[in-house]
Design a protein around this motif. Structure first.
Motif, PDB file in Angstrom:
ATOM      1  N   LEU A  73       0.826  -1.204   0.000  1.00  0.00           N
ATOM      2  CA  LEU A  73       0.000   0.000   0.000  1.00  0.00           C
ATOM      3  C   LEU A  73       0.864   1.259   0.000  1.00  0.00           C
ATOM      4  O   LEU A  73       0.628   2.190  -0.793  1.00  0.00           O
ATOM      5  N   VAL A  74       1.870   1.289   0.855  1.00  0.00           N
ATOM      6  CA  VAL A  74       2.744   2.461   0.963  1.00  0.00           C
ATOM      7  C   VAL A  74       3.564   2.647  -0.315  1.00  0.00           C
ATOM      8  O   VAL A  74       3.681   3.768  -0.835  1.00  0.00           O
ATOM      9  N   MET A  75       4.138   1.568  -0.822  1.00  0.00           N
ATOM     10  CA  MET A  75       4.960   1.686  -2.030  1.00  0.00           C
ATOM     11  C   MET A  75       4.129   2.114  -3.235  1.00  0.00           C
ATOM     12  O   MET A  75       4.612   2.839  -4.112  1.00  0.00           O
ATOM     13  N   THR A  76       2.882   1.665  -3.274  1.00  0.00           N
ATOM     14  CA  THR A  76       1.994   2.088  -4.358  1.00  0.00           C
ATOM     15  C   THR A  76       1.741   3.586  -4.291  1.00  0.00           C
ATOM     16  O   THR A  76       1.758   4.285  -5.318  1.00  0.00           O
ATOM     17  N   MET A  77       1.525   4.113  -3.079  1.00  0.00           N
ATOM     18  CA  MET A  77       1.305   5.549  -2.916  1.00  0.00           C
ATOM     19  C   MET A  77       2.542   6.348  -3.329  1.00  0.00           C
ATOM     20  O   MET A  77       2.431   7.392  -3.971  1.00  0.00           O
ATOM     21  N   ILE A  78       3.705   5.852  -2.966  1.00  0.00           N
ATOM     22  CA  ILE A  78       4.942   6.540  -3.342  1.00  0.00           C
ATOM     23  C   ILE A  78       5.100   6.552  -4.867  1.00  0.00           C
ATOM     24  O   ILE A  78       5.445   7.581  -5.468  1.00  0.00           O
ATOM     25  N   ALA A  79       4.819   5.414  -5.490  1.00  0.00           N
ATOM     26  CA  ALA A  79       4.917   5.331  -6.946  1.00  0.00           C
ATOM     27  C   ALA A  79       3.911   6.265  -7.608  1.00  0.00           C
ATOM     28  O   ALA A  79       4.210   6.893  -8.633  1.00  0.00           O
ATOM     29  N   ALA A  80       2.721   6.376  -7.025  1.00  0.00           N
ATOM     30  CA  ALA A  80       1.686   7.235  -7.596  1.00  0.00           C
ATOM     31  C   ALA A  80       2.099   8.700  -7.583  1.00  0.00           C
ATOM     32  O   ALA A  80       1.696   9.476  -8.460  1.00  0.00           O
ATOM     33  N   VAL A  81       2.905   9.078  -6.598  1.00  0.00           N
ATOM     34  CA  VAL A  81       3.350  10.471  -6.495  1.00  0.00           C
ATOM     35  C   VAL A  81       4.475  10.766  -7.475  1.00  0.00           C
ATOM     36  O   VAL A  81       4.505  11.838  -8.100  1.00  0.00           O
ATOM     37  N   TYR A  82       5.389   9.815  -7.662  1.00  0.00           N
ATOM     38  CA  TYR A  82       6.611  10.099  -8.408  1.00  0.00           C
ATOM     39  C   TYR A  82       6.629   9.551  -9.844  1.00  0.00           C
ATOM     40  O   TYR A  82       7.459   9.980 -10.647  1.00  0.00           O
ATOM     41  N   VAL A  83       5.750   8.614 -10.165  1.00  0.00           N
ATOM     42  CA  VAL A  83       5.731   8.060 -11.529  1.00  0.00           C
ATOM     43  C   VAL A  83       4.586   8.696 -12.309  1.00  0.00           C
ATOM     44  O   VAL A  83       3.418   8.524 -11.940  1.00  0.00           O
ATOM     45  N   PRO A  84       4.882   9.437 -13.361  1.00  0.00           N
ATOM     46  CA  PRO A  84       3.839  10.140 -14.111  1.00  0.00           C
ATOM     47  C   PRO A  84       2.788   9.191 -14.696  1.00  0.00           C
ATOM     48  O   PRO A  84       3.126   8.132 -15.230  1.00  0.00           O
ATOM     49  N   GLY A  85       1.533   9.586 -14.563  1.00  0.00           N
ATOM     50  CA  GLY A  85       0.447   8.854 -15.200  1.00  0.00           C
ATOM     51  C   GLY A  85      -0.164   7.744 -14.384  1.00  0.00           C
ATOM     52  O   GLY A  85      -1.314   7.343 -14.633  1.00  0.00           O
ATOM     53  N   ILE A  86       0.563   7.223 -13.404  1.00  0.00           N
ATOM     54  CA  ILE A  86       0.045   6.080 -12.646  1.00  0.00           C
ATOM     55  C   ILE A  86      -1.162   6.482 -11.793  1.00  0.00           C
ATOM     56  O   ILE A  86      -2.170   5.780 -11.757  1.00  0.00           O
ATOM     57  N   ARG A  87      -1.042   7.629 -11.118  1.00  0.00           N
ATOM     58  CA  ARG A  87      -2.145   8.051 -10.259  1.00  0.00           C
ATOM     59  C   ARG A  87      -3.391   8.343 -11.087  1.00  0.00           C
ATOM     60  O   ARG A  87      -4.508   8.026 -10.668  1.00  0.00           O
ATOM     61  N   ASP A  88      -3.222   8.928 -12.249  1.00  0.00           N
ATOM     62  CA  ASP A  88      -4.373   9.207 -13.116  1.00  0.00           C
ATOM     63  C   ASP A  88      -5.062   7.914 -13.536  1.00  0.00           C
ATOM     64  O   ASP A  88      -6.294   7.848 -13.605  1.00  0.00           O
ATOM     65  N   ALA A  89      -4.262   6.895 -13.815  1.00  0.00           N
ATOM     66  CA  ALA A  89      -4.835   5.597 -14.168  1.00  0.00           C
ATOM     67  C   ALA A  89      -5.628   5.027 -12.995  1.00  0.00           C
ATOM     68  O   ALA A  89      -6.715   4.459 -13.173  1.00  0.00           O
ATOM     69  N   GLY A  90      -5.081   5.198 -11.793  1.00  0.00           N
ATOM     70  CA  GLY A  90      -5.788   4.732 -10.603  1.00  0.00           C
ATOM     71  C   GLY A  90      -7.085   5.485 -10.374  1.00  0.00           C
ATOM     72  O   GLY A  90      -8.107   4.891 -10.006  1.00  0.00           O
ATOM     73  N   LEU A  91      -7.062   6.789 -10.589  1.00  0.00           N
ATOM     74  CA  LEU A  91      -8.274   7.591 -10.442  1.00  0.00           C
ATOM     75  C   LEU A  91      -9.330   7.175 -11.462  1.00  0.00           C
ATOM     76  O   LEU A  91     -10.531   7.105 -11.146  1.00  0.00           O
ATOM     77  N   GLY A  92      -8.886   6.888 -12.689  1.00  0.00           N
ATOM     78  CA  GLY A  92      -9.831   6.442 -13.710  1.00  0.00           C
ATOM     79  C   GLY A  92     -10.467   5.109 -13.352  1.00  0.00           C
ATOM     80  O   GLY A  92     -11.679   4.923 -13.533  1.00  0.00           O
TER      81      GLY A  92
END
Length: 204
Positions: free
Chosen positions: A29-48
């Motif tokens: 869970l924590v590593m996913t959040m870190i990746a979502a902040v620093y890797v472009p596009g991942i968080r947007d995919a998660g939001l979608g």
């Protein structure tokens, strides 16, 4: 009291696995959040993906209850959704068909929730810190469900057979141990549902 004793017995007999399961799930869970902040596009995919999930009939009914401000209905629907879908339908029942698959689904849930939850602004950080304890408690239910999947798979293929039991006997023993964890899973999800519904009501 007997239900509590059953939960304690299962956890005591599998305490190392329980600790490792906690470490793996919360780390994911924590590593996913870190990746979502620093890797472009991942968080947007998660939001979608989250928006698509929330548009489903079941999730839409829960959101409607929160919108109306009905604490009892919102808590009840949240509890049922987390129990029937997140715990039973996607972790326990699949593991009874394909042992250990609940491990993958639980880790997948950590990724699914971690991506859109990751805070990227100061206001989001404050909001996250407020609701983080609820998220931690909620995931404890999923950790227990994942533990049940591990115990069931191990019982089916390893432990019971080493003691002379048949595979069918080991399978059923694993099912019993999994069911012994469900009073704790239910209790955790009830607490989380009440907190989420009350918090939403107070916020509005």
């Amino acid at each position: 009291m007997r239900m509590i004793d059953n939960v304690r017995t299962v956890l005591r007999e599998n305490w190392k696995t329980y600790l490792i399961t906690n470490l793996v799930v919360y780390s994911t869970l924590v590593m996913t959040m870190i990746a979502a902040v620093y890797v472009p596009g991942i968080r947007d995919a998660g939001l979608g993906a989250t928006e698509a999930f929330l548009s489903s009939p079941g999730a839409a009914a829960v959101l409607e209850a929160y919108t109306r401000g009905s604490i009892v209905q919102a808590a009840a629907l949240t509890f049922l959704g987390n129990l029937l879908f997140a715990s039973l339908a996607t972790t326990t029942l699949p593991s009874l068909c394909i042992p250990y698959v609940g491990v993958l689904t639980t880790l997948g849930r950590a990724v699914f929730i971690g991506l859109p939850t990751a805070p990227t602004t100061l206001s989001e950080v404050i909001t996250f810190l407020v609701f983080a304890p609820v998220l931690v408690i909620e995931f404890q239910a999923y950790v227990l469900a994942m533990l049940g999947a591990i115990i069931h798979g191990r019982s089916t293929f390893d432990d019971r057979r080493q003691h002379g039991s048949s595979r069918a006997g080991g399978y059923l023993a694993g099912v019993r141990d999994t069911l012994r964890l469900y009073p704790a899973i239910i209790a955790v999800l009830l607490v989380v549902a009440f907190i989420e519904a009350t918090t939403s009501w107070l916020a509005h």
